[in-house]
Every structure is written in C-alpha cells, then in structure tokens.
Motif scaffolding. Structure first.
Motif, PDB file in Angstrom:
ATOM      1  N   HIS A  97      -8.882  35.183  29.903  1.00  0.00           N
ATOM      2  CA  HIS A  97      -8.354  34.444  28.763  1.00  0.00           C
ATOM      3  C   HIS A  97      -8.988  34.880  27.441  1.00  0.00           C
ATOM      4  CE1 HIS A  97      -6.591  31.925  31.843  1.00  0.00           C
ATOM      5  NE2 HIS A  97      -7.785  31.777  32.376  1.00  0.00           N
ATOM      6  N   TYR A  98     -10.258  34.565  27.293  1.00  0.00           N
ATOM      7  CA  TYR A  98     -10.993  34.842  26.062  1.00  0.00           C
ATOM      8  C   TYR A  98     -12.346  35.437  26.424  1.00  0.00           C
ATOM      9  CZ  TYR A  98      -7.528  31.422  24.537  1.00  0.00           C
ATOM     10  OH  TYR A  98      -6.359  30.755  24.311  1.00  0.00           O
ATOM     11  N   LYS A  99     -12.878  36.221  25.521  1.00  0.00           N
ATOM     12  CA  LYS A  99     -14.184  36.840  25.751  1.00  0.00           C
ATOM     13  C   LYS A  99     -14.960  36.781  24.450  1.00  0.00           C
ATOM     14  CE  LYS A  99     -16.182  41.057  27.774  1.00  0.00           C
ATOM     15  NZ  LYS A  99     -16.786  40.414  28.952  1.00  0.00           N
ATOM     16  N   ASN A 100     -15.998  35.936  24.427  1.00  0.00           N
ATOM     17  CA  ASN A 100     -16.772  35.715  23.207  1.00  0.00           C
ATOM     18  C   ASN A 100     -15.855  35.401  22.023  1.00  0.00           C
ATOM     19  OD1 ASN A 100     -19.419  35.948  24.179  1.00  0.00           O
ATOM     20  ND2 ASN A 100     -19.298  38.169  24.149  1.00  0.00           N
ATOM     21  N   GLY A 101     -14.834  34.603  22.281  1.00  0.00           N
ATOM     22  CA  GLY A 101     -13.919  34.173  21.234  1.00  0.00           C
ATOM     23  C   GLY A 101     -12.798  35.136  20.930  1.00  0.00           C
ATOM     24  N   CYS A 102     -12.796  36.335  21.534  1.00  0.00           N
ATOM     25  CA  CYS A 102     -11.695  37.286  21.349  1.00  0.00           C
ATOM     26  C   CYS A 102     -10.576  36.962  22.335  1.00  0.00           C
ATOM     27  CB  CYS A 102     -12.177  38.717  21.566  1.00  0.00           C
ATOM     28  SG  CYS A 102     -13.369  39.301  20.347  1.00  0.00           S
ATOM     29  N   HIS A 103      -9.361  37.053  21.858  1.00  0.00           N
ATOM     30  CA  HIS A 103      -8.182  36.751  22.668  1.00  0.00           C
ATOM     31  C   HIS A 103      -7.813  37.988  23.461  1.00  0.00           C
ATOM     32  CE1 HIS A 103      -3.808  34.973  22.642  1.00  0.00           C
ATOM     33  NE2 HIS A 103      -4.205  35.353  23.836  1.00  0.00           N
ATOM     34  N   ASP A 148      -3.509  26.399  24.199  1.00  0.00           N
ATOM     35  CA  ASP A 148      -3.941  25.148  23.562  1.00  0.00           C
ATOM     36  C   ASP A 148      -5.453  25.022  23.516  1.00  0.00           C
ATOM     37  OD1 ASP A 148      -1.585  23.920  22.753  1.00  0.00           O
ATOM     38  OD2 ASP A 148      -1.252  22.949  24.691  1.00  0.00           O
ATOM     39  N   HIS A 149      -6.158  25.878  24.255  1.00  0.00           N
ATOM     40  CA  HIS A 149      -7.618  25.764  24.365  1.00  0.00           C
ATOM     41  C   HIS A 149      -8.247  27.094  23.972  1.00  0.00           C
ATOM     42  CE1 HIS A 149      -7.260  21.865  26.429  1.00  0.00           C
ATOM     43  NE2 HIS A 149      -6.218  22.409  27.033  1.00  0.00           N
ATOM     44  N   GLN A 150      -8.315  27.339  22.672  1.00  0.00           N
ATOM     45  CA  GLN A 150      -8.797  28.625  22.163  1.00  0.00           C
ATOM     46  C   GLN A 150     -10.310  28.666  21.994  1.00  0.00           C
ATOM     47  OE1 GLN A 150      -6.394  29.739  18.679  1.00  0.00           O
ATOM     48  NE2 GLN A 150      -4.691  28.574  19.573  1.00  0.00           N
ATOM     49  N   THR A 151     -10.966  27.516  22.107  1.00  0.00           N
ATOM     50  CA  THR A 151     -12.424  27.459  22.047  1.00  0.00           C
ATOM     51  C   THR A 151     -12.945  26.922  23.374  1.00  0.00           C
ATOM     52  OG1 THR A 151     -12.371  25.234  21.081  1.00  0.00           O
ATOM     53  CG2 THR A 151     -12.421  27.103  19.559  1.00  0.00           C
ATOM     54  N   ARG A 152     -14.245  27.001  23.556  1.00  0.00           N
ATOM     55  CA  ARG A 152     -14.839  26.595  24.845  1.00  0.00           C
ATOM     56  C   ARG A 152     -14.997  25.074  24.877  1.00  0.00           C
ATOM     57  NH1 ARG A 152     -18.799  25.996  28.555  1.00  0.00           N
ATOM     58  NH2 ARG A 152     -18.835  27.532  30.248  1.00  0.00           N
ATOM     59  N   ASN A 194     -19.166  29.260  20.894  1.00  0.00           N
ATOM     60  CA  ASN A 194     -17.786  29.367  21.368  1.00  0.00           C
ATOM     61  C   ASN A 194     -17.077  28.025  21.349  1.00  0.00           C
ATOM     62  OD1 ASN A 194     -18.952  31.719  23.787  1.00  0.00           O
ATOM     63  ND2 ASN A 194     -17.739  32.194  21.974  1.00  0.00           N
ATOM     64  N   ALA A 195     -17.839  26.950  21.288  1.00  0.00           N
ATOM     65  CA  ALA A 195     -17.248  25.607  21.277  1.00  0.00           C
ATOM     66  C   ALA A 195     -16.847  25.175  19.872  1.00  0.00           C
ATOM     67  CB  ALA A 195     -18.226  24.599  21.869  1.00  0.00           C
ATOM     68  N   THR A 196     -17.661  25.527  18.884  1.00  0.00           N
ATOM     69  CA  THR A 196     -17.386  25.130  17.497  1.00  0.00           C
ATOM     70  C   THR A 196     -17.516  26.347  16.582  1.00  0.00           C
ATOM     71  OG1 THR A 196     -19.715  24.471  17.242  1.00  0.00           O
ATOM     72  CG2 THR A 196     -18.123  22.740  17.838  1.00  0.00           C
ATOM     73  N   PRO A 197     -16.521  27.226  16.587  1.00  0.00           N
ATOM     74  CA  PRO A 197     -16.587  28.414  15.726  1.00  0.00           C
ATOM     75  C   PRO A 197     -16.598  28.020  14.252  1.00  0.00           C
ATOM     76  CG  PRO A 197     -14.396  28.170  16.682  1.00  0.00           C
ATOM     77  CD  PRO A 197     -15.263  27.163  17.351  1.00  0.00           C
ATOM     78  N   SER A 198     -17.103  28.922  13.422  1.00  0.00           N
ATOM     79  CA  SER A 198     -17.163  28.648  11.987  1.00  0.00           C
ATOM     80  C   SER A 198     -16.862  29.923  11.217  1.00  0.00           C
ATOM     81  CB  SER A 198     -18.550  28.122  11.602  1.00  0.00           C
ATOM     82  OG  SER A 198     -19.562  29.053  11.949  1.00  0.00           O
ATOM     83  N   ALA A 199     -16.246  29.740  10.064  1.00  0.00           N
ATOM     84  CA  ALA A 199     -15.865  30.887   9.236  1.00  0.00           C
ATOM     85  C   ALA A 199     -17.102  31.651   8.781  1.00  0.00           C
ATOM     86  CB  ALA A 199     -15.070  30.408   8.030  1.00  0.00           C
ATOM     87  N   LEU A 200     -16.927  32.956   8.629  1.00  0.00           N
ATOM     88  CA  LEU A 200     -17.976  33.756   8.014  1.00  0.00           C
ATOM     89  C   LEU A 200     -18.099  33.388   6.547  1.00  0.00           C
ATOM     90  CD1 LEU A 200     -17.015  37.208   9.536  1.00  0.00           C
ATOM     91  CD2 LEU A 200     -19.183  36.035   9.945  1.00  0.00           C
ATOM     92  N   PRO A 201     -19.312  33.341   6.001  1.00  0.00           N
ATOM     93  CA  PRO A 201     -19.459  33.134   4.559  1.00  0.00           C
ATOM     94  C   PRO A 201     -19.042  34.416   3.836  1.00  0.00           C
ATOM     95  CG  PRO A 201     -21.605  33.492   5.559  1.00  0.00           C
ATOM     96  CD  PRO A 201     -20.617  33.449   6.686  1.00  0.00           C
ATOM     97  N   ARG A 211       4.799  27.239  19.873  1.00  0.00           N
ATOM     98  CA  ARG A 211       4.062  27.753  18.725  1.00  0.00           C
ATOM     99  C   ARG A 211       2.775  26.932  18.612  1.00  0.00           C
ATOM    100  NH1 ARG A 211       8.030  30.617  15.364  1.00  0.00           N
ATOM    101  NH2 ARG A 211       6.447  30.763  13.720  1.00  0.00           N
ATOM    102  N   VAL A 212       1.646  27.622  18.445  1.00  0.00           N
ATOM    103  CA  VAL A 212       0.355  26.955  18.432  1.00  0.00           C
ATOM    104  C   VAL A 212      -0.461  27.485  17.259  1.00  0.00           C
ATOM    105  CG1 VAL A 212      -1.777  26.540  19.715  1.00  0.00           C
ATOM    106  CG2 VAL A 212       0.382  26.698  20.941  1.00  0.00           C
ATOM    107  N   LYS A 213      -1.125  26.579  16.574  1.00  0.00           N
ATOM    108  CA  LYS A 213      -1.981  26.980  15.459  1.00  0.00           C
ATOM    109  C   LYS A 213      -3.126  27.852  15.954  1.00  0.00           C
ATOM    110  CE  LYS A 213      -4.843  25.166  11.698  1.00  0.00           C
ATOM    111  NZ  LYS A 213      -5.397  23.947  11.054  1.00  0.00           N
ATOM    112  N   ARG A 214      -3.397  28.923  15.234  1.00  0.00           N
ATOM    113  CA  ARG A 214      -4.524  29.790  15.565  1.00  0.00           C
ATOM    114  C   ARG A 214      -5.823  29.135  15.093  1.00  0.00           C
ATOM    115  NH1 ARG A 214      -2.739  36.003  14.270  1.00  0.00           N
ATOM    116  NH2 ARG A 214      -4.737  36.378  15.293  1.00  0.00           N
ATOM    117  N   ASN A 215      -6.778  29.060  15.994  1.00  0.00           N
ATOM    118  CA  ASN A 215      -8.066  28.448  15.691  1.00  0.00           C
ATOM    119  C   ASN A 215      -9.144  29.533  15.761  1.00  0.00           C
ATOM    120  OD1 ASN A 215     -10.299  26.842  15.391  1.00  0.00           O
ATOM    121  ND2 ASN A 215     -10.098  25.785  17.358  1.00  0.00           N
TER     122      ASN A 215
END
Length: 664
Positions: free
Chosen positions: A155-161, A209-213, A458-465, A658-662
């Motif tokens: 499914h996902y690997k370190n947040g990569c689809h 529907d489950h893009q994060t851990r 992987n559970a709570t990703p955050s944008a790069l500054p 259609r699913v929002k990208r997270n």
C-alpha cells in the motif's frame, strides 16, 4: 522423516458459528484416529482449486508422510467457501481462522496442537491469528510477510503511495470474483457466484481512505505489541522481494520467539524459489512442527536467530537463475556496528572522515525515472527484479567510492541522514545503494523511499517548512551484501521512481546539503559460515497439461509526440488443466502506467484482468478493469467488473471514488 501413508479429501466443510461453510482440502496421515497427529493450517483467499494447487501438492503430501496433517482452507467468499470476502486481514477473517483452529483441535484425529503457515497473505494472517492467542496454535512459519501493514506491504511505504496498491486491488477484484468449482458445490455454484459478484468490494476504495498510519493499519500489525506475541515463529523472506524486512524486524521485536531465514529469493516458497540456491523448506518445516507440535527434542530452539544469504556481487540479467553468495549465521542478533560514509570535497563517497561535501545541490528527477526498479514484490527472477541501475542513475544525484581495496560485507538495514530544503509542502526522496562492477554494470543492493511530509511521523504527517532546511533520517530496506574489491559503492538520490511510487502533486525537487549526508551501512560483524541444505527434489512442483502456452512481456515506451512514458506489463498464464479434477483455468493480466516526465498530474494506472474456469459444457469467467488518476487535490479511482457464462455477459458492476489527497 517417516514415510507414512495418507489420504487426500475435499469432502469436509467446516461450519462456523454463523452457519458459513468453509471448504477444505485435507491431507490425513493413515491411522491418525489411533495415533493422533499435529496439524498445519493454511488459510487463504487464493483458491485451493485453480489457485495454489501446485505448491500445496508439493508440500502437504510431504508433511502427511511425516505424520503431520495438512488442512488447506479457502477463506470466506473464495474458492468453494460460502459468503463474500470483506477485505484483507479483517476482524472477521481472523475470527474465522480462530474458529477453524478450534475445530481442528477438537477433531478425533488431532493431538490438540496446531501450526499455521503461509506465504504473503497466509504469512500475514498466521502472525495476526497467533497474536489473538488461540490456545491450540503453538507455532507458525511466516514467509514473505509483514509485521507492519502500513510500511511493509503493497500500500504505502514511509508515506509514499506504491503503485502496487492499485495493481493488487485489481488482482483481488479478479481473484474474488471467480466462481466456485461446479464439480464440488453442485447446482448452487451460480447462486454462490452471483452473491460474490454483487457483494465483493473493490479493496482500493478502503485503502485509499487510509493514507496515513491510523488504526486501520495498526490492526493486524503485530509490531504494535511484540511483547505479547505467544507463538514460536520462523520468519522467512528473500532479498529479491519487497517483504525482505520482516525477518529482521521479527527477531529484533521478539527475540525469544522468532527465528529468521533470508535467502536470495523472489516471492516464493524457498524450496522452489529463484534465484538459487534454494533451501530445504520441507526439512526445516517438519523439524519446526515436530519440536513445537509434538514436543520432540530435536534442537529447533537452538537454530541461530539469524541465518542469511550474503549476495556476492550478482549482476543484473534478463533472468537470474542463481545468485553468487554464501550463507552466514548469527546465534544471537544484536544491533550491528556501522561503517559511515560521507561526501568529501571532491564529490567522492568516503568513510575516512572527510565530510566537506560539494555544497548544496538541487535535485529534481524526471518523473519517468525508475523503470529499472522492477516490481515491488517479485514473482519471477526476470524483469520483475531490479535491472542495471545506470539508466536510473542518469536522473539522480550520484556519489560513489573509489574502487574498494578490500571487501565490504554488510547485513542489516542501512540508514541515511541529511539536511535538505524544499519550496513546496512535500516531495518524495528515493535513495538507492548500488554495487558498481568494474565494467560499470550496476546492481541495486538496497533502496528506500520517503514522503518528506512523513519525515517525523507516518500517523501525523506535516508540511515541509518551505525554503527552510530540515534534518531528515530514513531507514532503507535490509540487505545482506558483499561488495568485492575493485567494485565501488554508489549512493543515488532522486525524487522519483516510476512507477514504483506516485509523484507528489507539484514534484518541486529538493536542495540537498551534501556536507550533511551520512550513509550508515550495517557491518556483518561476528558470524559463522554455514551450509543451508538444499531440497532433495530440484523440481518439486507438479506439472499440469497445458491447452495453451503462457507468455510474459514487460516493456517501456516513450512517445516522442505526446511526451508520455508508458510502462507496460502483459502476463498470460495459458490455459492449464488439473490432471486430477479436470478444472481448466487461465488468467490474463495487462497493466499500463503512464506519465509525462514533466507533469505529476498526468499519471495514470490501468490494470485489466481476464479469468476463466472451464470444463466440457461449462465455461465461465470475469473481466475487470481498474484505473487510477489524480488531480492536485484528489485521487480518482474506478473499476468495472463483468462476468461471462458460455461467452455471454451475465453481470456488470462499477466502482467510482474520489478521495482527498492527504500528503500523498
């Protein structure tokens, strides 16, 4: 091993508490009523008829001859079992398995002790079922599996689809829509089939529907609570497979319960896997079962905690029949010492302490870079395995050592740390460790991918500054590898690997501070050279009559007019007939992954499957098409399922979502 007579039967059904009947194939040692026997269970959705027959018939007769019963069960909604599948590794599936284990233990021929085994799906659920602690389940053998469903599955690997997510959803849509065998279930076959067709899900709808851990992935991930794992576990994998990390994670997480065996193999049982050398899986397994299911004092508990095949500079090839190398053992696994590499002022990769670097370097990889990566999980030792890395290295930032004066031998999981900045919320980072042969041929030894928004969680990703430098650490896939004198160690840094992972919406690239780069490679350390017995039978799989031959193709097209790169796969099993029951089956799979190297929103994946089950006077099949595209903010997925009887379409069903990208 003894040579006990046995019987084989598909007549027994296991009735669950809710009335669902699960179909079985049972290999029963002769005289088990008088001399009760242990049992090995394999619990799968892959059909004991027209599915896993060859590998079942290579193993369970050997177990039965050694006095171990084998029970192969089709899970709910597959093969000849009642009902409709509801997903992978669901609470209902695992609960059903516990009921099956209790049923086995209660039979008059059972000694009350059960083992569970499997590869891939069966390797997953035997660990997951054991974690539920059914009392009769004493030991498992898990092959090509995972202890972490989010980071080490398709499914996902370190947040990569991973592209394998759509590919496998398409596979399961095809597998789960196949009809039961009319010869076993009788006239109700069509009612059972229609119930499946109408009720089966398209798994991708749930996975996307489950893009994060989240809790969805924590369920069934035994790494959530290694300490309470109750069963003795032999965990097996191959370096050529995507599931290569699990044995290492298992012995690190539950050192008193787990033993690891890692060979050079693709995603197959080790007694018939490629590349060779193979391992005597039957002998290993019977020793394991006799120790934990019969209390035989045979020393299985003293097997070294880690046995691994060290690859010794294999070269990429159209087909890797055999890989050079040697077996090593570590009686007890401990965190290895490392050799740390950095980039010096001349741009060389070095471990002599010179880490001046060459300044900051901007990396933005063409989005079609990565076509030499092969499959995420490999079933054949051909183009599914990673090829010569030079074509992908051309699109990457590359640093390499001078030719080695001495050998460098590693076993474990590499780690990378560096500082980088990005002008967008997120980007992917792809890292490959490459063995460069004296003639320039380049073999991938290990790799890792990281969605930089998942750099801390992987559970709570955050944008790069945006525009700010951040420190990044990542673990690459485990490997066992010897770099020979005269070879060079290369690290390749990229922001794309197509079609292995999906690109970020903007694909902005990253700026890397080369002076900060540290590559830590795990040294082999103290070990002993060992021999791992190969199977006595060099060709253990039965061969079935073929009514048409199978064929495989895999190729890349670059359309110079449209700018699109197409990565294409074509697999045809041919039409095969089981000599015992006369069932004829075939599968045809076509995939096309397309992208414009300059446009991340141009990505498109399309997977089609055609399946067929037939006998004289009975001919049924399905055709499925699964598609994934995207916008900047959404994933767009769809699928169509059609069913045919005697060449006429009798059913059609569609899925759209259609699913929002997270940060995905």
């Amino acid at each position: 091993m003894s040579n006990r007579a046995f019987t084989v039967s598909e007549e027994t059904y296991i009735t669950l508490k809710d009335g669902t009947r699960l179909a079985t194939r049972i290999w029963m040692p002769e005289g088990a009523e008088a001399d009760k026997v242990p049992t090995v269970l394999e619990f799968l959705p892959y059909r004991k008829r027209g599915g896993t027959d060859p590998r079942d018939e290579s193993t369970y007769p050997v177990f039965a001859a050694a006095g171990i019963a084998g029970v192969r069960v089709d899970i709910r909604g597959s093969g000849e079992s009642d009902g409709v599948i509801d997903g992978e590794y669901t609470p209902r599936e695992l609960s059903d398995a516990v009921e099956v284990i209790d049923w086995i233990a209660a039979q008059s021929w059972s000694n009350g002790k059960v083992g569970m085994m499997g590869i891939s799906w069966g390797g997953f659920n035997c660990l997951q079922v054991a974690a539920l602690k059914p009392e009769p389940l004493k030991a498992v053998i898990s092959i090509a599996s995972t202890v972490d469903r989010y980071n080490d599955d398709i499914h996902y690997k370190n947040g990569c689809h991973l592209y394998a997510q759509l590919s496998w959803a398409a596979t399961m849509l095809a597998y789960s829509s196949r009809t039961p065998d009319k010869a076993l279930v009788g006239d109700k076959w069509k009612d059972m089939w229609m119930e499946r067709l109408e009720g089966e899900p398209f798994f991708m709808e749930e996975w996307i529907d489950h893009q994060t851990r989240d809790a969805f992935w924590a369920h069934g991930s035994i790494c959530e609570d290694f300490d309470s794992f109750p069963a003795e576990a032999m965990v097996i994998a191959g370096w050529a497979d995507g599931y290569r990390n699990t044995p290492l994670k298992a012995i690190e997480g539950m050192p008193k319960k787990a033993k690891a065996l890692v060979g050079p193999w693709v995603h197959k049982y080790p007694h018939f896997a490629f590349p060779k050398p193979r391992a005597d899986f039957h002998g290993e397994a019977i020793t394991w079962w006799n120790r934990w299911l019969r209390d035989e004092e045979n020393g299985a508990e003293h097997i070294p905690q880690m046995r691994a095949y060290i690859l010794d500079g294999p070269r990429p090839a159209l087909r890797r029949e055999s890989d050079p190398g040697f077996w090593v053992a570590k009686q007890e696994w401990s965190k290895p010492e490392t050799q740390v590499f950095a980039v010096n002022a001349k741009g060389k990769l070095t471990s002599d302490g010179d880490a001046a670097g060459i300044g900051s370097v901007f990396v933005k990889t063409p989005l079609d870079c990565g076509t030499a990566s092969g499959e995420w999980f490999t079933l054949k030792p051909d183009a599914e395995m990673a090829g010569d890395q030079r074509q992908d290295d051309a699109g990457a930032l590359v640093f390499e050592t001078a030719p080695l004066s001495d050998e460098a031998v590693f076993l474990g999981a590499p780690e990378l740390s560096l500082d980088l900045s990005c002008e967008a919320d997120w980007e992917n980072l792809v890292v490959r460790i490459v063995d460069v042969h004296p003639d320039g041929t380049s073999t991938r030894a290990s790799y890792g991918v990281l969605n930089l928004a998942h750099r801390e969680s992987n559970a709570t990703p955050s944008a790069l500054p945006q525009g700010e430098t951040v420190a990044v650490k990542m673990q690459l896939d485990a490997f066992g590898y010897r770099f020979q004198p005269g070879h060079r160690i290369r690290i390749a840094l990229a922001t794309a690997s197509w079609p292995l992972i999906m690109p970020s919406p903007e694909a902005p690239g990253v700026t890397i501070d080369t002076a900060s780069l540290r590559l830590s490679l795990p040294l082999l350390g103290v070990h002993e050279r060992i021999e791992v017995k190969e199977p006595d039978n060099p060709d253990p799989l039965p061969s079935y009559p073929m009514h048409s031959d199978g064929k495989t193709r895999r190729w890349v097209e670059k359309d110079m007019t449209s700018g699109l790169t197409h990565y294409r796969i074509s697999e045809d099993t041919g039409l095969e007939e089981h000599p015992g029951n006369g069932l004829r089956t075939s599968e045809v799979r076509e995939e096309c992954w397309s992208i414009d190297p300059t446009d991340p929103l141009s990505l498109r994946g399309e997977c089609t499957w055609e399946t067929r089950n037939a006998r004289n006077g009975w001919d049924v099949g399905t055709k499925t098409t699964s598609v994934m595209t995207c916008t900047r903010d959404e994933w767009v997925i769809s699928a169509t399922l059609k069913a045919f009887e005697d060449g006429k379409q009798i059913f059609q069903k569609t899925f759209e979502k259609r699913v929002k990208r997270n940060f995905m």
